[in-house]
Scaffold this motif. Structure first.
Motif, short mmCIF file in Angstrom:
data_model
loop_
_atom_site.label_atom_id
_atom_site.label_comp_id
_atom_site.label_asym_id
_atom_site.label_seq_id
_atom_site.Cartn_x
_atom_site.Cartn_y
_atom_site.Cartn_z
N SER A 85 119.91 -54.39 -9.64
CA SER A 85 120.05 -54.55 -8.19
C SER A 85 119.84 -53.21 -7.50
CB SER A 85 121.45 -55.09 -7.83
OG SER A 85 121.69 -56.34 -8.45
N PHE A 134 119.92 -51.45 -3.43
CA PHE A 134 120.10 -51.54 -1.98
C PHE A 134 119.92 -50.15 -1.39
CE2 PHE A 134 122.84 -51.05 1.77
CZ PHE A 134 122.20 -51.94 2.62
N GLU A 135 119.09 -50.08 -0.36
CA GLU A 135 118.85 -48.81 0.32
C GLU A 135 118.86 -49.03 1.82
OE1 GLU A 135 115.84 -46.45 -2.71
OE2 GLU A 135 114.98 -47.88 -1.26
N THR A 136 119.40 -48.08 2.53
CA THR A 136 119.29 -48.07 3.98
C THR A 136 119.12 -46.62 4.42
OG1 THR A 136 120.36 -48.67 6.07
CG2 THR A 136 121.81 -48.01 4.25
N ASN A 164 116.55 -52.04 2.70
CA ASN A 164 115.75 -52.58 1.61
C ASN A 164 116.69 -53.10 0.51
OD1 ASN A 164 113.44 -53.10 -0.02
ND2 ASN A 164 113.82 -51.20 -1.13
N TYR A 165 116.44 -54.34 0.06
CA TYR A 165 117.28 -54.93 -0.98
C TYR A 165 116.38 -55.62 -2.00
CZ TYR A 165 120.75 -57.82 -3.37
OH TYR A 165 121.53 -58.42 -4.32
N SER A 215 121.68 -45.01 -1.00
CA SER A 215 121.04 -45.84 -2.02
C SER A 215 122.07 -46.24 -3.07
CB SER A 215 119.88 -45.09 -2.67
OG SER A 215 119.27 -45.89 -3.68
N GLN A 250 116.24 -57.32 -6.31
CA GLN A 250 116.89 -57.68 -7.57
C GLN A 250 115.84 -58.08 -8.60
OE1 GLN A 250 120.07 -60.59 -7.17
NE2 GLN A 250 121.54 -58.93 -7.02
N ASN A 284 112.29 -58.93 -3.39
CA ASN A 284 112.56 -57.75 -2.58
C ASN A 284 112.45 -58.13 -1.11
OD1 ASN A 284 110.85 -55.35 -1.08
ND2 ASN A 284 112.60 -54.59 -2.21
N LYS A 309 112.73 -56.37 2.84
CA LYS A 309 112.76 -55.10 3.57
C LYS A 309 112.67 -55.36 5.06
CE LYS A 309 110.24 -50.70 3.95
NZ LYS A 309 109.03 -49.97 3.52
#
Length: 248
Positions: free
Chosen positions: A187, A189-191, A148-149, A211, A151, A132, A134
């Motif tokens: 997976s 991904f959030e921003t 934030n990414y 998200s 896997q 992770n 961030k």
């Protein structure tokens, strides 16, 4: 029952290193464990490794966080059926004959529990990887942008082999091999942006973002019989008579 069970002895070892500076911190740790089950041929060896890294810059306006973990486990699943048949089996019957062959009464749903454990194999491997990353950036005193990414990966590989002489399974198939594998990945991904404002008697927090999540899974199972030898177990799938004759 005594012939198929044992006193399980397990041990765990840990090591960790951490440090850093005013702007950067890190921690790396590893864990090894060996676990024995009370059933003969059951247990696992497992290694866990973790790493955490944090860094801030631009007067703490920009922050980075990175987390990773890895797990590798080798398991002996054994056969729980051996415990059941240890209770049902005639306690006055021998385990083997004088020539070393396993004693087996030809009865419905009744098998020599020691033969089940000695003649057959049931084991597997599992690997997990997670990470992770961030990033936080304080655009204003009351406005923060975040990305934030992460896997997750998991792989399983299991193998079973039943001897050509195993009345439990395998005798009627000329040996029986089973292989199972699965792969799973997740997976994320959030921003988003977070706005915070304090008033005389209240606080206001507002978040707006996007998200995305994706989950994938794939598995494969194979069962083959009619083997010329037990020597290589499930590693000799190419020698299966079922495959060569087109029955698989």
């Amino acid at each position: 029952v005594d012939e198929v069970t044992r006193t399980g002895v397990s041990h765990v070892h840990n090591v960790a290193i951490s440090g850093g500076s005013e702007a950067t911190t890190f921690r790396v740790s590893a864990n090894f464990r060996n676990v024995e089950g009370i059933l003969q041929n059951s247990g696992f060896d497992q290694i866990n490794a973790r790493a955490n890294f944090t860094h801030s810059t631009l007067n703490d306006k920009l922050k980075f966080d990175l987390n990773m973990s890895l797990t590798n486990r080798n398991s002996d699943f054994s056969f729980q059926e051996a415990l059941r048949y240890a209770v049902l089996f005639n306690p006055t019957a021998p385990i083997t004959f004088d020539n070393g062959d396993y004693y087996q009464a030809i009865l419905f749903d009744n098998f020599n529990p020691v033969a089940i454990l000695d003649q057959n194999v049931n084991e597997g491997k599992r690997k997990n990887l997670n990470f992770n990353a961030k990033v936080d950036y304080a655009l204003l005193d009351n406005l923060t942008l975040t990305a934030n990414y992460g896997q997750q990966y998991e792989n399983n590989l299991n193998g079973e082999y039943y001897s050509r002489n195993s009345l439990f399974r395998g005798l009627n198939r000329g040996g029986l091999a089973r292989r199972y594998t699965s792969d799973r990945s997740f997976s994320l991904f959030e921003t988003y942006a977070t706005f915070s404002q304090s008033f005389s008697k209240s606080n206001l927090d507002v978040s707006v973002g996007y998200s995305f999540q994706e989950d994938q899974f794939e598995d494969f199972f194979l069962s083959l019989g009619n083997f010329p030898s037990d020597a290589l177990g499930y590693y000799a799938l190419e020698t299966s008579g079922d495959r060569l004759s087109g029955l698989a």
